[in-house]
Design an enzyme around this catalytic site. Sequence first.
Site, PDB file in Angstrom:
ATOM      1  N   GLY A  57       0.810  -1.220   0.000  1.00  0.00           N
ATOM      2  CA  GLY A  57       0.000   0.000   0.000  1.00  0.00           C
ATOM      3  C   GLY A  57       0.838   1.262   0.000  1.00  0.00           C
ATOM      4  O   GLY A  57       0.537   2.238  -0.700  1.00  0.00           O
ATOM      5  N   CYS A  58       1.905   1.258   0.774  1.00  0.00           N
ATOM      6  CA  CYS A  58       2.770   2.430   0.882  1.00  0.00           C
ATOM      7  C   CYS A  58       3.529   2.680  -0.423  1.00  0.00           C
ATOM      8  O   CYS A  58       3.732   3.828  -0.822  1.00  0.00           O
ATOM      9  CB  CYS A  58       3.729   2.284   2.058  1.00  0.00           C
ATOM     10  SG  CYS A  58       2.861   2.198   3.647  1.00  0.00           S
TER      11      CYS A  58
END
Length: 185
Positions: A57-58
Amino acid sequence: MRARRPGITTGSMPIPQAGSAAPGFQLPDQNGNTVSLAQFAGKHVVLYFYPKDDTPGCTTEACDFRDESSALQKAGAVVLGVSPDSTARHQKFAAKFNLPFPLLADTEHTASEAYGVWGEKTNYGRTYMGITRTTFLIDPQGQVKHVWPKVKVAGHVQEVLALLKGEAPAGAKKAAAKKAPATPR
């Protein structure tokens, strides 16, 4: 570490809301340079907090900001990413994905606590302290203009860009549509 009561998140201030002064900070970037909010006076600042470098996600969020960096700059904004990772880890992450903006190392959680995004999290039954993915748009006068709490990565950067361009964020459009009365046929 501060004492905690079960079910109570401690260690953070409340999240600054739109219209409030953005908390100042001084943190090292991936190259060891000290970066402060004050040095961006007169510009919009997109300050995004994320949990950990080089995780799915990051990475998606960072690459989305990277891919829209010229449009964000054209809209008068500077992007700053913040996580509790070290400067060395940030340097590897920035190099691996060719990130054109500073990644700030908040290893002592001072900025994340000041912005109310550091707290207790639970994942798969495990409780730990960490950052809740949150983005702040700070105006040229140092006031919080908009907050995106608990960010969902897909489409997030486009929402930030839309707000910078003077368009309503997607969430505001949906809320307005729900409140609009039905038109008679």
